[in-house]
Motif scaffolding. Structure first.
Motif, PDB file in Angstrom:
ATOM      1  N   GLY A 101      24.428  46.420 -11.899  1.00  0.00           N
ATOM      2  CA  GLY A 101      24.592  45.122 -11.258  1.00  0.00           C
ATOM      3  C   GLY A 101      24.515  43.925 -12.179  1.00  0.00           C
ATOM      4  N   GLY A 102      24.354  44.149 -13.473  1.00  0.00           N
ATOM      5  CA  GLY A 102      24.239  43.039 -14.408  1.00  0.00           C
ATOM      6  C   GLY A 102      25.598  42.446 -14.738  1.00  0.00           C
ATOM      7  N   PRO A 103      25.617  41.399 -15.565  1.00  0.00           N
ATOM      8  CA  PRO A 103      26.868  40.753 -15.944  1.00  0.00           C
ATOM      9  C   PRO A 103      27.735  41.674 -16.798  1.00  0.00           C
ATOM     10  CG  PRO A 103      25.051  39.845 -17.197  1.00  0.00           C
ATOM     11  CD  PRO A 103      24.446  40.730 -16.161  1.00  0.00           C
ATOM     12  N   LEU A 104      29.050  41.480 -16.693  1.00  0.00           N
ATOM     13  CA  LEU A 104      30.024  42.281 -17.431  1.00  0.00           C
ATOM     14  C   LEU A 104      30.938  41.369 -18.240  1.00  0.00           C
ATOM     15  CD1 LEU A 104      31.282  44.835 -14.719  1.00  0.00           C
ATOM     16  CD2 LEU A 104      29.685  45.288 -16.593  1.00  0.00           C
ATOM     17  N   LEU A 105      31.375  41.881 -19.380  1.00  0.00           N
ATOM     18  CA  LEU A 105      32.426  41.232 -20.154  1.00  0.00           C
ATOM     19  C   LEU A 105      33.709  42.025 -19.959  1.00  0.00           C
ATOM     20  CD1 LEU A 105      30.559  40.642 -23.548  1.00  0.00           C
ATOM     21  CD2 LEU A 105      30.897  38.997 -21.690  1.00  0.00           C
ATOM     22  N   ARG A 181      29.718  37.452 -32.456  1.00  0.00           N
ATOM     23  CA  ARG A 181      28.440  37.115 -31.822  1.00  0.00           C
ATOM     24  C   ARG A 181      28.574  36.996 -30.299  1.00  0.00           C
ATOM     25  NH1 ARG A 181      30.103  32.325 -34.322  1.00  0.00           N
ATOM     26  NH2 ARG A 181      30.414  30.553 -32.914  1.00  0.00           N
ATOM     27  N   LEU A 182      29.786  36.781 -29.811  1.00  0.00           N
ATOM     28  CA  LEU A 182      29.999  36.670 -28.364  1.00  0.00           C
ATOM     29  C   LEU A 182      29.839  38.007 -27.654  1.00  0.00           C
ATOM     30  CD1 LEU A 182      33.160  34.359 -28.397  1.00  0.00           C
ATOM     31  CD2 LEU A 182      30.770  33.677 -28.096  1.00  0.00           C
ATOM     32  N   LEU A 183      29.876  39.098 -28.411  1.00  0.00           N
ATOM     33  CA  LEU A 183      29.760  40.431 -27.817  1.00  0.00           C
ATOM     34  C   LEU A 183      28.311  40.864 -27.627  1.00  0.00           C
ATOM     35  CD1 LEU A 183      32.550  42.236 -29.860  1.00  0.00           C
ATOM     36  CD2 LEU A 183      32.593  41.759 -27.398  1.00  0.00           C
ATOM     37  N   VAL A 184      27.376  40.113 -28.151  1.00  0.00           N
ATOM     38  CA  VAL A 184      25.963  40.478 -28.054  1.00  0.00           C
ATOM     39  C   VAL A 184      25.491  40.298 -26.616  1.00  0.00           C
ATOM     40  CG1 VAL A 184      23.628  39.951 -28.829  1.00  0.00           C
ATOM     41  CG2 VAL A 184      25.548  39.822 -30.439  1.00  0.00           C
ATOM     42  N   GLY A 185      24.874  41.345 -26.075  1.00  0.00           N
ATOM     43  CA  GLY A 185      24.307  41.237 -24.735  1.00  0.00           C
ATOM     44  C   GLY A 185      24.984  42.109 -23.700  1.00  0.00           C
ATOM     45  N   PRO A 186      25.789  41.509 -22.808  1.00  0.00           N
ATOM     46  CA  PRO A 186      26.339  42.273 -21.678  1.00  0.00           C
ATOM     47  C   PRO A 186      27.255  43.410 -22.124  1.00  0.00           C
ATOM     48  CG  PRO A 186      26.599  39.906 -21.345  1.00  0.00           C
ATOM     49  CD  PRO A 186      26.183  40.092 -22.765  1.00  0.00           C
ATOM     50  N   PRO A 187      27.344  44.462 -21.320  1.00  0.00           N
ATOM     51  CA  PRO A 187      28.275  45.546 -21.629  1.00  0.00           C
ATOM     52  C   PRO A 187      29.719  45.073 -21.498  1.00  0.00           C
ATOM     53  CG  PRO A 187      27.323  45.863 -19.450  1.00  0.00           C
ATOM     54  CD  PRO A 187      26.594  44.716 -20.083  1.00  0.00           C
ATOM     55  N   ALA A 188      30.604  45.697 -22.274  1.00  0.00           N
ATOM     56  CA  ALA A 188      32.016  45.320 -22.296  1.00  0.00           C
ATOM     57  C   ALA A 188      32.864  46.387 -21.630  1.00  0.00           C
ATOM     58  CB  ALA A 188      32.477  45.100 -23.734  1.00  0.00           C
ATOM     59  N   VAL A 189      33.778  45.942 -20.791  1.00  0.00           N
ATOM     60  CA  VAL A 189      34.763  46.819 -20.157  1.00  0.00           C
ATOM     61  C   VAL A 189      36.141  46.415 -20.669  1.00  0.00           C
ATOM     62  CG1 VAL A 189      35.834  47.550 -17.990  1.00  0.00           C
ATOM     63  CG2 VAL A 189      33.370  47.137 -18.084  1.00  0.00           C
ATOM     64  N   ALA A 210      33.103  48.504 -33.594  1.00  0.00           N
ATOM     65  CA  ALA A 210      32.917  48.098 -34.987  1.00  0.00           C
ATOM     66  C   ALA A 210      32.396  46.676 -35.099  1.00  0.00           C
ATOM     67  CB  ALA A 210      34.245  48.237 -35.744  1.00  0.00           C
ATOM     68  N   ALA A 211      32.683  45.864 -34.096  1.00  0.00           N
ATOM     69  CA  ALA A 211      32.226  44.467 -34.094  1.00  0.00           C
ATOM     70  C   ALA A 211      30.868  44.298 -33.418  1.00  0.00           C
ATOM     71  CB  ALA A 211      33.260  43.588 -33.393  1.00  0.00           C
ATOM     72  N   GLY A 212      30.267  45.409 -32.982  1.00  0.00           N
ATOM     73  CA  GLY A 212      28.952  45.334 -32.358  1.00  0.00           C
ATOM     74  C   GLY A 212      28.976  45.296 -30.849  1.00  0.00           C
ATOM     75  N   GLY A 213      30.132  45.469 -30.241  1.00  0.00           N
ATOM     76  CA  GLY A 213      30.222  45.462 -28.787  1.00  0.00           C
ATOM     77  C   GLY A 213      29.738  46.763 -28.173  1.00  0.00           C
ATOM     78  N   ARG A 214      29.249  46.682 -26.946  1.00  0.00           N
ATOM     79  CA  ARG A 214      28.772  47.868 -26.228  1.00  0.00           C
ATOM     80  C   ARG A 214      29.793  48.218 -25.153  1.00  0.00           C
ATOM     81  NH1 ARG A 214      24.721  48.505 -21.970  1.00  0.00           N
ATOM     82  NH2 ARG A 214      24.295  46.264 -22.102  1.00  0.00           N
ATOM     83  N   VAL A 215      30.713  49.106 -25.488  1.00  0.00           N
ATOM     84  CA  VAL A 215      31.803  49.474 -24.581  1.00  0.00           C
ATOM     85  C   VAL A 215      31.303  50.530 -23.606  1.00  0.00           C
ATOM     86  CG1 VAL A 215      34.152  50.366 -24.398  1.00  0.00           C
ATOM     87  CG2 VAL A 215      33.487  48.979 -26.384  1.00  0.00           C
ATOM     88  N   VAL A 216      31.393  50.223 -22.307  1.00  0.00           N
ATOM     89  CA  VAL A 216      30.913  51.167 -21.300  1.00  0.00           C
ATOM     90  C   VAL A 216      32.058  51.822 -20.534  1.00  0.00           C
ATOM     91  CG1 VAL A 216      28.689  50.032 -20.999  1.00  0.00           C
ATOM     92  CG2 VAL A 216      30.649  49.279 -19.630  1.00  0.00           C
ATOM     93  N   GLY A 217      33.286  51.465 -20.844  1.00  0.00           N
ATOM     94  CA  GLY A 217      34.418  52.080 -20.166  1.00  0.00           C
ATOM     95  C   GLY A 217      35.634  51.186 -20.228  1.00  0.00           C
ATOM     96  N   ALA A 218      36.692  51.656 -19.592  1.00  0.00           N
ATOM     97  CA  ALA A 218      37.943  50.900 -19.524  1.00  0.00           C
ATOM     98  C   ALA A 218      38.468  50.960 -18.102  1.00  0.00           C
ATOM     99  CB  ALA A 218      38.967  51.473 -20.497  1.00  0.00           C
ATOM    100  N   ALA A 219      39.131  49.882 -17.685  1.00  0.00           N
ATOM    101  CA  ALA A 219      39.712  49.807 -16.353  1.00  0.00           C
ATOM    102  C   ALA A 219      41.146  49.300 -16.484  1.00  0.00           C
ATOM    103  CB  ALA A 219      38.902  48.879 -15.448  1.00  0.00           C
TER     104      ALA A 219
END
Length: 242
Positions: A101-105, A181-189, A210-219
């Motif tokens: 339920g948290g914020p998503l990128l 730095r914008l990728l720090v924090g919320p998970p990325a889709v 590679a840029a430090g993003g936390r990829v949790v999936g693709a849609a």
């Protein structure tokens, strides 16, 4: 009153339904209902063979019939009123990932600069923004973060085999240093309009990680019928007339 103006506009600037060709409407009620049904039927899909590094992928619909026609009308003919319905389908695919339920990128896969210039808009980014708005409307904090860039030109993927597509896009994407730095924090889709072999999504996931993003999936809005199957059963085309 809005419908009156739509009718008058249709007389002056005739348009056809992107799904079935019915005159004087961008999307008729029947095709709109079909698209909405598909958006509620999002499912996990997978390529075969899956490229290395491909995250789990959810698709809103098979790339067939009304869905294919609407996507092409939005992408190639600039039918911008279709952005909202397509965004709703993409939002359904994002929900399928069930990332909490948290914020998503929402990170759109970038189009080539020449393609954006030729079309006059970036269809994937536009659909991503509509999907983020739909997600926020239903209680999920989401925002679009367009940080991926092409570091080199790639060939048109149409007509290429799966191995050729992987070679074509390998190392082609990056996140510029100032944007990392914008990728720090919320998970990325990762989000895109269409997935076929998964090569582009796998490359996008590599670049984000590679840029430090936390990829949790693709849609994606749609998945290629011929190249994809769901986890447990083939992803079949929609029946004609839906």
């Amino acid at each position: 009153m809005r419908e009156v103006w739509r009718e008058l506009a249709g007389l002056v600037l005739p348009v056809d339904c992107a799904g079935c060709g019915r005159p004087r409407t961008e999307l008729c009620a029947r095709c709109g209902r079909a698209l909405a049904r598909d958006g509620r039927g999002a499912r996990r899909v997978r390529p075969w063979p899956a490229p290395a590094g491909l995250p789990r992928v959810w698709a809103g619909a098979p790339y067939a019939d009304e869905v294919r026609a609407v996507l092409l009308a939005h992408k190639e003919r600039g039918a911008l009123p279709l952005t909202g319905p397509l965004g709703a389908v993409l939002a359904g695919a994002v929900r399928g990932l069930r990332v909490g339920g948290g914020p998503l990128l929402l990170v759109p896969v970038p189009s080539a600069r020449r393609s954006v210039a030729g079309r006059g808009h970036d269809p994937v980014r536009r659909i991503a923004r509509a999907a983020a708005g739909e997600l926020r409307r239903t209680g999920t904090a989401a925002r679009v973060l367009a940080v991926l860039r092409q570091r080199r030109a790639v060939a048109d993927q149409a007509g290429l085999s799966a191995p050729q597509r992987r070679a074509n896009v390998a190392g082609a994407l990056e996140v510029p240093g100032v944007a990392r730095r914008l990728l720090v924090g919320p998970p990325a889709v990762l989000v895109d309009d269409l997935v076929t072999t998964g090569a582009t999504l796998a490359e996008a996931a590599r670049a984000l990680a590679a840029a430090g993003g936390r990829v949790v999936g693709a849609a994606v809005v749609a998945a290629s019928v011929g190249a994809f199957a769901a986890d447990e059963a083939p992803l079949r085309a929609l029946p004609r007339g839906r």
